[in-house]
Scaffold this motif. Sequence first.
Motif, PDB file in Angstrom:
ATOM      1  N   PRO A 136       0.826  -1.209   0.000  1.00  0.00           N
ATOM      2  CA  PRO A 136       0.000   0.000   0.000  1.00  0.00           C
ATOM      3  C   PRO A 136       0.859   1.258   0.000  1.00  0.00           C
ATOM      4  O   PRO A 136       0.370   2.355  -0.225  1.00  0.00           O
ATOM      5  CB  PRO A 136      -0.811  -0.127   1.299  1.00  0.00           C
ATOM      6  N   CYS A 137       2.163   1.106   0.258  1.00  0.00           N
ATOM      7  CA  CYS A 137       3.081   2.249   0.262  1.00  0.00           C
ATOM      8  C   CYS A 137       3.599   2.571  -1.134  1.00  0.00           C
ATOM      9  O   CYS A 137       4.384   3.513  -1.297  1.00  0.00           O
ATOM     10  CB  CYS A 137       4.273   1.963   1.180  1.00  0.00           C
ATOM     11  N   LEU A 138       3.186   1.816  -2.142  1.00  0.00           N
ATOM     12  CA  LEU A 138       3.729   1.954  -3.487  1.00  0.00           C
ATOM     13  C   LEU A 138       3.606   3.377  -4.024  1.00  0.00           C
ATOM     14  O   LEU A 138       4.489   3.858  -4.718  1.00  0.00           O
ATOM     15  CB  LEU A 138       3.009   0.977  -4.426  1.00  0.00           C
ATOM     16  N   LEU A 139       2.531   4.074  -3.687  1.00  0.00           N
ATOM     17  CA  LEU A 139       2.253   5.378  -4.283  1.00  0.00           C
ATOM     18  C   LEU A 139       2.654   6.561  -3.418  1.00  0.00           C
ATOM     19  O   LEU A 139       2.598   7.701  -3.887  1.00  0.00           O
ATOM     20  CB  LEU A 139       0.754   5.497  -4.602  1.00  0.00           C
ATOM     21  N   VAL A 140       3.053   6.319  -2.165  1.00  0.00           N
ATOM     22  CA  VAL A 140       3.152   7.425  -1.214  1.00  0.00           C
ATOM     23  C   VAL A 140       4.599   7.765  -0.859  1.00  0.00           C
ATOM     24  O   VAL A 140       5.517   6.992  -1.097  1.00  0.00           O
ATOM     25  CB  VAL A 140       2.367   7.129   0.078  1.00  0.00           C
ATOM     26  N   GLN A 141       4.750   8.964  -0.268  1.00  0.00           N
ATOM     27  CA  GLN A 141       6.050   9.399   0.211  1.00  0.00           C
ATOM     28  C   GLN A 141       6.426   8.629   1.483  1.00  0.00           C
ATOM     29  O   GLN A 141       5.586   8.014   2.131  1.00  0.00           O
ATOM     30  CB  GLN A 141       6.016  10.898   0.526  1.00  0.00           C
ATOM     31  N   ASN A 142       7.693   8.698   1.833  1.00  0.00           N
ATOM     32  CA  ASN A 142       8.142   8.071   3.077  1.00  0.00           C
ATOM     33  C   ASN A 142       7.440   8.718   4.260  1.00  0.00           C
ATOM     34  O   ASN A 142       7.328   9.946   4.342  1.00  0.00           O
ATOM     35  CB  ASN A 142       9.656   8.225   3.232  1.00  0.00           C
ATOM     36  N   GLY A 143       6.961   7.896   5.188  1.00  0.00           N
ATOM     37  CA  GLY A 143       6.273   8.417   6.365  1.00  0.00           C
ATOM     38  C   GLY A 143       5.168   7.474   6.813  1.00  0.00           C
ATOM     39  O   GLY A 143       5.171   6.286   6.490  1.00  0.00           O
ATOM     40  N   PHE A 144       4.202   8.003   7.554  1.00  0.00           N
ATOM     41  CA  PHE A 144       3.130   7.196   8.135  1.00  0.00           C
ATOM     42  C   PHE A 144       1.823   7.377   7.361  1.00  0.00           C
ATOM     43  O   PHE A 144       1.534   8.451   6.838  1.00  0.00           O
ATOM     44  CB  PHE A 144       2.906   7.580   9.602  1.00  0.00           C
ATOM     45  N   MET A 145       1.031   6.299   7.336  1.00  0.00           N
ATOM     46  CA  MET A 145      -0.308   6.342   6.752  1.00  0.00           C
ATOM     47  C   MET A 145      -1.184   5.331   7.482  1.00  0.00           C
ATOM     48  O   MET A 145      -0.685   4.467   8.210  1.00  0.00           O
ATOM     49  CB  MET A 145      -0.262   6.001   5.259  1.00  0.00           C
ATOM     50  N   GLY A 146      -2.508   5.443   7.317  1.00  0.00           N
ATOM     51  CA  GLY A 146      -3.406   4.460   7.887  1.00  0.00           C
ATOM     52  C   GLY A 146      -3.264   3.121   7.171  1.00  0.00           C
ATOM     53  O   GLY A 146      -2.826   3.066   6.016  1.00  0.00           O
ATOM     54  N   ASP A 147      -3.653   2.029   7.835  1.00  0.00           N
ATOM     55  CA  ASP A 147      -3.475   0.708   7.216  1.00  0.00           C
ATOM     56  C   ASP A 147      -4.661   0.285   6.356  1.00  0.00           C
ATOM     57  O   ASP A 147      -4.610  -0.739   5.676  1.00  0.00           O
ATOM     58  CB  ASP A 147      -3.178  -0.356   8.271  1.00  0.00           C
ATOM     59  N   GLY A 148      -5.756   1.058   6.364  1.00  0.00           N
ATOM     60  CA  GLY A 148      -6.903   0.745   5.523  1.00  0.00           C
ATOM     61  C   GLY A 148      -7.768  -0.388   6.030  1.00  0.00           C
ATOM     62  O   GLY A 148      -8.749  -0.752   5.398  1.00  0.00           O
ATOM     63  N   LYS A 149      -7.405  -0.976   7.167  1.00  0.00           N
ATOM     64  CA  LYS A 149      -8.155  -2.107   7.708  1.00  0.00           C
ATOM     65  C   LYS A 149      -8.955  -1.726   8.943  1.00  0.00           C
ATOM     66  O   LYS A 149     -10.011  -2.293   9.201  1.00  0.00           O
ATOM     67  CB  LYS A 149      -7.204  -3.249   8.058  1.00  0.00           C
ATOM     68  N   SER A 150      -8.441  -0.809   9.737  1.00  0.00           N
ATOM     69  CA  SER A 150      -9.102  -0.426  10.979  1.00  0.00           C
ATOM     70  C   SER A 150      -8.841   1.044  11.240  1.00  0.00           C
ATOM     71  O   SER A 150      -7.947   1.652  10.634  1.00  0.00           O
ATOM     72  CB  SER A 150      -8.591  -1.264  12.156  1.00  0.00           C
ATOM     73  N   CYS A 151      -9.575   1.612  12.154  1.00  0.00           N
ATOM     74  CA  CYS A 151      -9.416   3.029  12.456  1.00  0.00           C
ATOM     75  C   CYS A 151      -8.139   3.311  13.250  1.00  0.00           C
ATOM     76  O   CYS A 151      -7.642   4.436  13.236  1.00  0.00           O
ATOM     77  CB  CYS A 151     -10.621   3.540  13.248  1.00  0.00           C
ATOM     78  N   ASN A 152      -7.620   2.315  13.947  1.00  0.00           N
ATOM     79  CA  ASN A 152      -6.444   2.565  14.784  1.00  0.00           C
ATOM     80  C   ASN A 152      -5.153   1.976  14.214  1.00  0.00           C
ATOM     81  O   ASN A 152      -4.098   2.082  14.817  1.00  0.00           O
ATOM     82  CB  ASN A 152      -6.660   2.050  16.208  1.00  0.00           C
ATOM     83  N   GLY A 153      -5.211   1.352  13.032  1.00  0.00           N
ATOM     84  CA  GLY A 153      -4.020   0.758  12.448  1.00  0.00           C
ATOM     85  C   GLY A 153      -3.211   1.745  11.630  1.00  0.00           C
ATOM     86  O   GLY A 153      -3.760   2.647  10.989  1.00  0.00           O
ATOM     87  N   TRP A 154      -1.891   1.605  11.641  1.00  0.00           N
ATOM     88  CA  TRP A 154      -1.008   2.498  10.877  1.00  0.00           C
ATOM     89  C   TRP A 154       0.099   1.687  10.207  1.00  0.00           C
ATOM     90  O   TRP A 154       0.402   0.559  10.590  1.00  0.00           O
ATOM     91  CB  TRP A 154      -0.389   3.566  11.782  1.00  0.00           C
ATOM     92  N   LEU A 155       0.701   2.285   9.177  1.00  0.00           N
ATOM     93  CA  LEU A 155       1.844   1.721   8.469  1.00  0.00           C
ATOM     94  C   LEU A 155       2.919   2.792   8.361  1.00  0.00           C
ATOM     95  O   LEU A 155       2.615   3.977   8.239  1.00  0.00           O
ATOM     96  CB  LEU A 155       1.451   1.276   7.053  1.00  0.00           C
ATOM     97  N   ARG A 156       4.185   2.378   8.373  1.00  0.00           N
ATOM     98  CA  ARG A 156       5.286   3.307   8.080  1.00  0.00           C
ATOM     99  C   ARG A 156       5.909   2.888   6.763  1.00  0.00           C
ATOM    100  O   ARG A 156       6.291   1.737   6.578  1.00  0.00           O
ATOM    101  CB  ARG A 156       6.329   3.314   9.195  1.00  0.00           C
ATOM    102  N   CYS A 157       5.982   3.831   5.829  1.00  0.00           N
ATOM    103  CA  CYS A 157       6.437   3.552   4.472  1.00  0.00           C
ATOM    104  C   CYS A 157       7.844   4.095   4.235  1.00  0.00           C
ATOM    105  O   CYS A 157       8.189   5.178   4.719  1.00  0.00           O
ATOM    106  CB  CYS A 157       5.497   4.200   3.454  1.00  0.00           C
ATOM    107  N   ALA A 158       8.630   3.350   3.484  1.00  0.00           N
ATOM    108  CA  ALA A 158       9.954   3.803   3.050  1.00  0.00           C
ATOM    109  C   ALA A 158      10.251   3.174   1.698  1.00  0.00           C
ATOM    110  O   ALA A 158      10.203   1.949   1.558  1.00  0.00           O
ATOM    111  CB  ALA A 158      11.028   3.437   4.064  1.00  0.00           C
ATOM    112  N   ASP A 159      10.514   4.032   0.717  1.00  0.00           N
ATOM    113  CA  ASP A 159      10.856   3.575  -0.631  1.00  0.00           C
ATOM    114  C   ASP A 159       9.813   2.627  -1.208  1.00  0.00           C
ATOM    115  O   ASP A 159      10.134   1.622  -1.847  1.00  0.00           O
ATOM    116  CB  ASP A 159      12.232   2.904  -0.634  1.00  0.00           C
ATOM    117  N   GLY A 160       8.537   2.948  -0.978  1.00  0.00           N
ATOM    118  CA  GLY A 160       7.453   2.176  -1.562  1.00  0.00           C
ATOM    119  C   GLY A 160       7.104   0.900  -0.846  1.00  0.00           C
ATOM    120  O   GLY A 160       6.203   0.169  -1.274  1.00  0.00           O
TER     121      GLY A 160
END
Length: 326
Positions: A136-160
């Motif tokens: 899910p990080c394929l399109l976004v800049q490095n940093g944090f985003m929601g995980d798309g599964k729950s309201c409290n879930g998060w992901l940290r993205c680096a280099d897609g």
Amino acid sequence: MIALTVNISQVKALSPDQTCKLVQNNTYIADPNNCQGWILCRNGAGTYGTCNDDLYYDSTNGVCDFPQNVNCNTNVETMCSGLTDVYKADPNDCNKYCYCHEGETYCVKCPTGQVYDSVAIKCVWASSSSCIANSPCLLVQNGFMGDGKSCNGWLRCADGQVVSKGVCGTDRYFNPNNGLCDYPQNVKCASNPVGPPGPSVNEDPVAPAGLCKKAGYFYSDNLSCTGYFYCPKANDQGQFGKCPKNSAFSESLQQCVDPDKVVCNKDRCDGVTKSFMAIANTKCMQYYNCRDGASYAQGKCPSGNPYLNEIAGVCQEKKPNYPICN
């Protein structure tokens, strides 16, 4: 002793519209169908545009740049532009990879049960590699985003790629607008579109009726590890206060003390600058991951070093002699 980590498991790719609902407002993401394209995410929806002068959009750094400086992973037909003798993962199929030669693209499939590993530059068994096509990080800049599964879930993205993931602590939702774990009423989420009713985050708690049984006594607010009510008179309205940063309130000691001296069942990351805090009643064998004074994930120390030393920030073999560990 052993360093602390957050476990990563494979997650599925998201469409631009889904991604826009999980990133900070006014964030630019890549267009999956155009290496020159970008999408401005505003209020959960995307506005499409393109870079000028034949530049490519660099989703890692959020800028338009020369094609030779951009690792475009969004489109098979254009990802080899300007490249020679380079292997690239197919952005849409984990089982395929492509060879770029003088701008032309030649794609082949890995053997059954294998995926292409862009780090090892070879096909490997699917269980031993993550796949950028599923990120899910394929399109976004490095940093944090929601995980798309729950309201409290998060992901940290680096280099897609997803490099870590977790969930916010009790009674907190991940807020993509500020990248923090926040009060539910401040977060718009698919399963919480308007947020439940509740006090503003800036309002001080109100003491429960009948709390002030003793004059000159401090009572815990029972909402956090740092809040308390001071009662100048019996049967009076308690006055709310909070302990200074990196301390917690002890009702038995009637003062603010080091957090490890208080067994608090609330979010122990509240008001601290440490990265890891033990979870109460786990004998320091489980911990919160802390960021910006709030928990965003939970972990467990490994069997060989089962106890968290939260002062040192490591798991160790011997149980620390802190009240929180008893």
